[in-house]
Motif scaffolding. Structure first.
Motif, short mmCIF file in Angstrom:
data_model
loop_
_atom_site.label_atom_id
_atom_site.label_comp_id
_atom_site.label_asym_id
_atom_site.label_seq_id
_atom_site.Cartn_x
_atom_site.Cartn_y
_atom_site.Cartn_z
N GLY A 67 0.82 -1.20 0.00
CA GLY A 67 0.00 0.00 0.00
C GLY A 67 0.85 1.26 0.00
O GLY A 67 2.03 1.23 -0.36
N ALA A 68 0.27 2.36 0.42
CA ALA A 68 0.98 3.63 0.43
C ALA A 68 0.30 4.57 1.41
O ALA A 68 -0.91 4.48 1.67
CB ALA A 68 1.00 4.26 -0.96
N GLU A 69 1.07 5.49 1.95
CA GLU A 69 0.52 6.51 2.85
C GLU A 69 -0.58 7.29 2.15
O GLU A 69 -1.58 7.67 2.76
CB GLU A 69 1.64 7.44 3.31
N ASN A 70 -0.40 7.52 0.84
CA ASN A 70 -1.37 8.33 0.11
C ASN A 70 -2.28 7.50 -0.79
O ASN A 70 -2.77 7.96 -1.81
CB ASN A 70 -0.65 9.40 -0.74
N HIS A 71 -2.51 6.23 -0.42
CA HIS A 71 -3.56 5.46 -1.08
C HIS A 71 -4.58 5.10 -0.01
O HIS A 71 -4.30 4.30 0.90
CB HIS A 71 -3.03 4.21 -1.75
N ASN A 72 -5.76 5.68 -0.13
CA ASN A 72 -6.72 5.64 0.96
C ASN A 72 -8.00 4.92 0.56
O ASN A 72 -8.22 4.61 -0.62
CB ASN A 72 -7.04 7.07 1.41
N GLU A 73 -8.82 4.68 1.54
CA GLU A 73 -10.11 4.05 1.32
C GLU A 73 -10.92 4.85 0.30
O GLU A 73 -10.98 6.07 0.35
CB GLU A 73 -10.89 3.93 2.63
N GLU A 92 -10.19 4.83 -2.95
CA GLU A 92 -9.35 5.15 -4.11
C GLU A 92 -9.07 3.93 -4.98
O GLU A 92 -8.18 3.96 -5.82
CB GLU A 92 -8.06 5.80 -3.65
N GLY A 93 -9.83 2.87 -4.78
CA GLY A 93 -9.71 1.71 -5.64
C GLY A 93 -8.61 0.76 -5.22
O GLY A 93 -8.00 0.90 -4.17
N ASP A 94 -8.36 -0.23 -6.07
CA ASP A 94 -7.36 -1.25 -5.79
C ASP A 94 -5.96 -0.67 -5.92
O ASP A 94 -5.61 -0.06 -6.94
CB ASP A 94 -7.54 -2.41 -6.77
N PHE A 95 -5.14 -0.88 -4.91
CA PHE A 95 -3.78 -0.33 -4.89
C PHE A 95 -2.93 -0.87 -6.04
O PHE A 95 -2.24 -0.11 -6.73
CB PHE A 95 -3.11 -0.64 -3.55
N PHE A 96 -2.96 -2.17 -6.28
CA PHE A 96 -2.11 -2.74 -7.30
C PHE A 96 -2.54 -2.33 -8.71
O PHE A 96 -1.70 -2.19 -9.59
CB PHE A 96 -2.07 -4.27 -7.15
N SER A 97 -3.82 -2.10 -8.92
CA SER A 97 -4.28 -1.57 -10.20
C SER A 97 -3.73 -0.16 -10.41
O SER A 97 -3.34 0.21 -11.53
CB SER A 97 -5.81 -1.55 -10.27
N ARG A 98 -3.71 0.61 -9.35
CA ARG A 98 -3.15 1.96 -9.44
C ARG A 98 -1.67 1.92 -9.78
O ARG A 98 -1.19 2.68 -10.63
CB ARG A 98 -3.38 2.70 -8.12
N ILE A 99 -0.94 1.01 -9.14
CA ILE A 99 0.50 0.91 -9.41
C ILE A 99 0.76 0.48 -10.84
O ILE A 99 1.66 1.00 -11.51
CB ILE A 99 1.14 -0.07 -8.41
N ARG A 100 -0.03 -0.47 -11.35
CA ARG A 100 0.15 -0.89 -12.74
C ARG A 100 -0.10 0.26 -13.69
O ARG A 100 0.61 0.44 -14.69
CB ARG A 100 -0.77 -2.07 -13.05
N ALA A 101 -1.13 1.07 -13.41
CA ALA A 101 -1.42 2.23 -14.26
C ALA A 101 -0.28 3.24 -14.21
O ALA A 101 0.14 3.78 -15.24
CB ALA A 101 -2.73 2.88 -13.81
#
Length: 332
Positions: free
Chosen positions: A261-267, A269-278
């Motif tokens: 996860g990340a300090e700035n990925h919050n409830e 905001e969707g799936d964390f790993f999908s965000r990282i892939r994007a």
């Protein structure tokens, strides 16, 4: 429906001299037609068969090859791709070409172009350009790494480059210097919403606003944010003048990223790993970095041999995934 709109656009270009419309209102209309998806902050100012929207760039130089980058969009719509020719020469007139080729780009890569120009000689300064639909890009300058005895190698260092904090004056200064390469140590972009982690003077007086206005979460968001940063003239000039060697820190992804996860990925905001892939896909599309053999989700760490002077090792200690599902993991 989309294709029909593009036919109307072509007709409009042909008939516009007979219409009562000011130059400013015409290009404002065209900008609205193209939209943020294609323009990514680029301002239309003239009729053309294609538009090189964000300059040229080079990166990851080796002794015999270098990555060349640009972005080009077609005049008549985004339901088709573009053939793009690239050329490398030892002179500004391109009379002494040493490498060339053709590539294809389309909306699946956000109309970015990235090629690995090979068959080059060590320690040589080269000129490069792109051609599409009869339109020629600006000419970039790059340089391969030296071999053997090397007494001097001059590097410009950059990091933590936050658009809404002010102008990129350091980029302008480095563009004027005689450098062998620029090393960017990360935080090339920031993910915050417009007005977040920003300087009020830069927002109010310098109009250093970012798009999209919200925090970036999706592939479209990350692409748009890179586009805004790359409209900066000082950054464009630096990319045009020197090859970059880049690695990300955390804000290219999101603040204080770790393996789960990340300090700035919050409830919400969707799936964390999908965000990282994007985020990683947009980074690969917009940065002049050599693609890993496993694609844009492969490790980013790599090294560069500067003759017998030094080895430059680009590390990534930020994020490691030990997810059980290897197919979905993003192991750096």
């Amino acid at each position: 429906m989309v294709s029909r709109k593009f036919v109307v656009l072509s007709d409009f270009f042909d008939r516009r001299e007979h219409m009562s419309i000011t130059r400013r209102s015409f290009w404002g209309l065209m900008g609205a037609f193209f939209g943020m998806v294609a323009l990514r902050g680029f301002a239309l100012s003239k009729d053309s068969s294609a538009y090189f929207t964000h300059g040229v760039a080079s990166g990851d130089p080796l002794k015999d090859s270098v990555i060349l980058w640009t972005r080009v969009i077609p005049r008549d719509g985004f339901d088709r791709g573009l053939d793009v020719e690239w050329q490398v020469a030892t002179d500004t007139r391109f009379a002494k070409m040493v490498s060339s080729g053709k590539v294809f780009t389309d909306i699946s890569r956000d109309f970015t172009v990235k090629v690995d120009a090979a068959s080059l000689e060590p320690g040589i300064r080269y000129f490069y350009r792109f051609i599409s639909e009869g339109v020629v890009s600006s000419t970039g300058i790059t340089k391969t790494l030296p071999v053997g005895d090397v007494a001097r190698f001059k590097i410009g260092i950059a990091s933590c480059s936050n658009y809404p904090q002010g102008f990129f004056n350091a980029y302008r200064d480095m563009a004027r210097q005689d450098l062998d390469a620029v090393v960017h140590l990360g935080d090339y972009i920031y993910e915050y919403p417009d007005g977040g982690y920003a300087n009020k003077e830069a927002l109010d007086r310098l109009n250093r606003h970012v798009r999209p206005e919200h925090e970036i979460l999706t592939l479209e968001d990350y692409r748009t944010r890179y586009g805004v940063y790359r409209t900066d003239q000082d950054l464009q000039k630096l990319h045009q003048k020197h090859p970059f060697i880049c690695v990300w820190d955390d804000h290219e992804l999101t603040n204080n990223t770790w393996k789960d996860g990340a300090e700035n990925h919050n409830e919400g905001e969707g799936d964390f790993f999908s965000r990282i892939r994007a985020a990683r896909q947009a980074y690969d599309e917009w940065m002049p970095i050599r693609l890993h053999r496993d694609g844009n989700q492969g490790p980013i760490y790599r090294s560069f041999e500067i003759g017998n002077l030094a080895d430059l090792i680009m590390l990534c200690l930020l994020y490691t995934s030990d997810a059980a599902d290897e197919e979905d993991s993003v192991d750096l």
